[in-house]
Scaffold this motif. Sequence first.
Motif, short mmCIF file in Angstrom:
data_model
loop_
_atom_site.label_atom_id
_atom_site.label_comp_id
_atom_site.label_asym_id
_atom_site.label_seq_id
_atom_site.Cartn_x
_atom_site.Cartn_y
_atom_site.Cartn_z
N CYS A 1 4.03 4.88 3.47
CA CYS A 1 3.19 4.20 3.71
C CYS A 1 3.18 2.88 5.30
O CYS A 1 2.60 2.76 5.70
CB CYS A 1 2.24 3.11 2.58
N GLU B 1 -3.86 6.27 2.14
CA GLU B 1 -5.08 6.22 2.66
C GLU B 1 -6.09 6.17 1.39
O GLU B 1 -6.88 5.55 2.04
CB GLU B 1 -6.18 7.64 3.25
N GLU C 1 -11.41 9.35 2.31
CA GLU C 1 -9.78 9.12 3.28
C GLU C 1 -9.87 10.32 4.31
O GLU C 1 -10.20 11.57 4.13
CB GLU C 1 -9.05 9.83 1.82
N TRP D 1 -1.84 6.15 7.07
CA TRP D 1 -2.01 7.51 6.27
C TRP D 1 -1.08 8.64 5.26
O TRP D 1 -1.62 9.53 4.85
CB TRP D 1 -2.84 8.51 7.66
#
Length: 221
Positions: free
Chosen positions: A188, A13, A24, A193
Amino acid sequence: MLTCVIFSSVYCETPHVVAGFPLEAVNAYSSLFPVVLGIIGLVFVVRHHSRRVSLYVLASLLAATGVGSALWHATREGWALMADVVPGFLFFFLFIFFWMRRLMGTALAALVATTLTTLSLGVMVLGEGLEHPLALPMLVYTGALAALILALCIATWRKYGSIAIWGLVGMLLALGALVFRSLDAASCGLVPWGTHFMWHITLGAAGFIAFVFMYRMTKHY
């Protein structure tokens, strides 16, 4: 004006530039889970008129860790990182110390608490620097940590009986949290996130279980 993010740890994030607040969002909001659990713990000990300082300390540190983590992920400022890390490791050190003090003398309890806290810090630092989260050094550190805590659970079982199960559950949740933290970078592509938010949730749950574990031990005698 947009500025480059100066980072120590990078998560799925983490943005390339500072833009908006929180930086984030998922990581910041998930950090509120241990805050809620810490407040629940404080309300519980107040309503039960507990005089055990250890319970107030653990519940307060659990909430403080969540606040610090939320600030860190929302701002990515160095002071916020310290607000995240310091209460987290204080919680771990004091929990182990309070736990071991009920099994052995104060001096030995402090030694065990320091050893486990140092080992846990080593696991986190090592995990940040490895390209593969399941590299052999990481597995060795994590295995040693698990073995030490398991030995403590066995010693607790001999003195307190089934109350030790709470310690074992807390250990399993904490190990699960380490897995989620370690797998964040590799996830990822699957989850935008990442899995770091699950580190907050499972570690928060582990902290609350540790609080309940300590409460049940204090009620035993």
